[in-house]
Design an enzyme around this catalytic site. Structure first.
Site, PDB file in Angstrom:
ATOM      1  N   SER A 158       0.853  -1.179   0.000  1.00 27.40           N
ATOM      2  CA  SER A 158       0.000   0.000   0.000  1.00 27.40           C
ATOM      3  C   SER A 158       0.891   1.231   0.000  1.00 27.40           C
ATOM      4  O   SER A 158       1.913   1.264   0.685  1.00 27.40           O
ATOM      5  CB  SER A 158      -0.854  -0.022   1.267  1.00 27.40           C
ATOM      6  OG  SER A 158      -1.470   1.214   1.443  1.00 27.40           O
ATOM      7  N   LYS A 159       0.506   2.238  -0.775  1.00 27.30           N
ATOM      8  CA  LYS A 159       1.262   3.483  -0.773  1.00 27.30           C
ATOM      9  C   LYS A 159       0.648   4.376   0.290  1.00 27.30           C
ATOM     10  O   LYS A 159      -0.178   5.257   0.007  1.00 27.30           O
ATOM     11  CB  LYS A 159       1.155   4.114  -2.164  1.00 27.30           C
ATOM     12  CG  LYS A 159       2.444   4.653  -2.680  1.00 27.30           C
ATOM     13  CD  LYS A 159       2.333   5.030  -4.130  1.00 27.30           C
ATOM     14  CE  LYS A 159       3.184   6.229  -4.466  1.00 27.30           C
ATOM     15  NZ  LYS A 159       4.608   6.138  -4.152  1.00 27.30           N
ATOM     16  N   CYS A 160       1.005   4.084   1.542  1.00 22.97           N
ATOM     17  CA  CYS A 160       0.397   4.761   2.680  1.00 22.97           C
ATOM     18  C   CYS A 160       1.316   5.883   3.168  1.00 22.97           C
ATOM     19  O   CYS A 160       2.523   5.683   3.334  1.00 22.97           O
ATOM     20  CB  CYS A 160       0.177   3.736   3.790  1.00 22.97           C
ATOM     21  SG  CYS A 160      -0.392   4.461   5.328  1.00 22.97           S
TER      22      CYS A 160
END
Ligand code: PPE
Length: 306
Positions: A158-160
């Site tokens: 995830s590109k969190c």
């Protein structure tokens, strides 16, 4: 400084750049649970503008949101349309697109049950991320003392936003020591990724890149794998070590912002001849032609906005 554009899309509306504001109790601002994307659009040979692999970036945005249980109330087609509209309205021929999904204000604390899931998309002009000189002649990198996330601590698919604290710590550390970019090792000590890029090495004409187990599934990485296959260059997705990196003939980083940036040095050791090698050069050339619509084999990667 980011150069202002005219409009930003926020929660379904086009608003002025300066109007795109949030409340100080915006949940994501405090705890970092928000997901984003980074996408580039390029001017093509016929003076139109095309977004590079828009569908794949949107798919990843929805996956990032799913991983972190953020329910986006817009359909992917709506975000796609908003992106294309932004390029037209802002009259920017080339640039970077930043969709952001974040939790608005409401409750505080670690159980943000009813906070609204908000979505914004901004675009701006962004040149060579690791410098023009780096793109041409290669950059100097250093392995950071900070370890990349264990997938069970913070998920790497995830590109969190919050996960980027790790990247910032690593990047700041090596920049202060005079290098251009940080390489991070995974918790077991194998090479994982750079602060904002995936990593490739080439030895005897064969490419190797970290498997996707615990790194961001980079879309540039995926593009390089397809281009390499078309060029009959073998590419293995296999873990490798720091010393294997030192002994490689060539090395480069891939990312939307960094594109394909050659690496000429790791930990004060020259990689190969200390300048971009033939495999890196040819992949760079084909990639640059592909993003600008100049290679018919990769037209399916482009979504024209104008
Ligand atoms: N790993 C990480 C940690 C990462 O942040 C990126 C993108 C990649 C790999 C490569 O993914 P892709 O862009 O799909 O090829 N990093 C973004 C950082 C930009 C920023 O500073 O913000 C980017 O390149 O957009």
């Amino acid at each position: 400084m980011v150069e202002k554009t005219d409009k930003i899309w926020m929660d379904g509306k086009m608003i002025g750049w300066d109007e795109a504001q949030v409340h100080i109790l915006t949940h994501t601002l405090h705890y970092g649970l928000g997901v984003f994307e980074g996408i580039r659009f390029y001017q093509t040979g016929d003076k139109r503008s095309a977004v590079f692999r828009l569908q794949e970036h949107l798919d990843r945005l929805y996956h990032s949101a799913l991983i972190h249980q953020l329910e986006i109330s817009f359909r992917p087609e709506e975000l796609k349309q908003a992106t294309l509209d932004l390029i037209r309205i802002n009259r920017l021929p080339e640039g970077y697109i930043r969709p952001l999904v974040f939790l608005g204000d409401g409750a505080m604390g670690l159980l943000p049950a009813n906070n609204p899931v908000r979505v914004a998309i901004a675009i701006w002009k962004w040149g060579a991320y690791l410098g023009e000189e780096g793109l041409k002649n290669g950059i100097r990198t250093k392995v950071s003392s900070f370890t990349r996330h264990h997938p069970n601590v913070s998920m790497t698919k995830s590109k969190c936003g919050g996960d980027y604290v790790n990247s910032i710590l690593a990047k700041r550390e090596v920049i202060r020591s005079g290098y251009d970019e940080a390489i991070l090792l995974d918790p077991e000590g194998y090479v994982s990724e750079a602060s904002g890029e995936n990593i490739f090495i080439a030895s005897k004409g064969v490419l190797k890149t970290t498997p996707l187990t615990s790194v961001l599934p980079g879309i540039t990485r995926d593009s390089v794998i397809r281009i390499a296959a078309d060029q009959k260059i073998a590419c293995r997705e296999e873990r490798f070590t720091r010393d294997e990196m030192y002994c490689a003939d060539e090395m480069f980083l891939t990312g939307t912002a960094a594109e394909i940036t050659p690496v000429r040095e790791v930990d004060d050791r020259k990689i190969g001849a200390g300048k971009p090698g033939p495999v890196t050069r040819s992949l760079q050339d084909i990639f640059q032609a592909a993003v600008r619509g100049q290679d018919p084999r990769y037209r399916d990667w482009l979504t024209y906005a104008t």
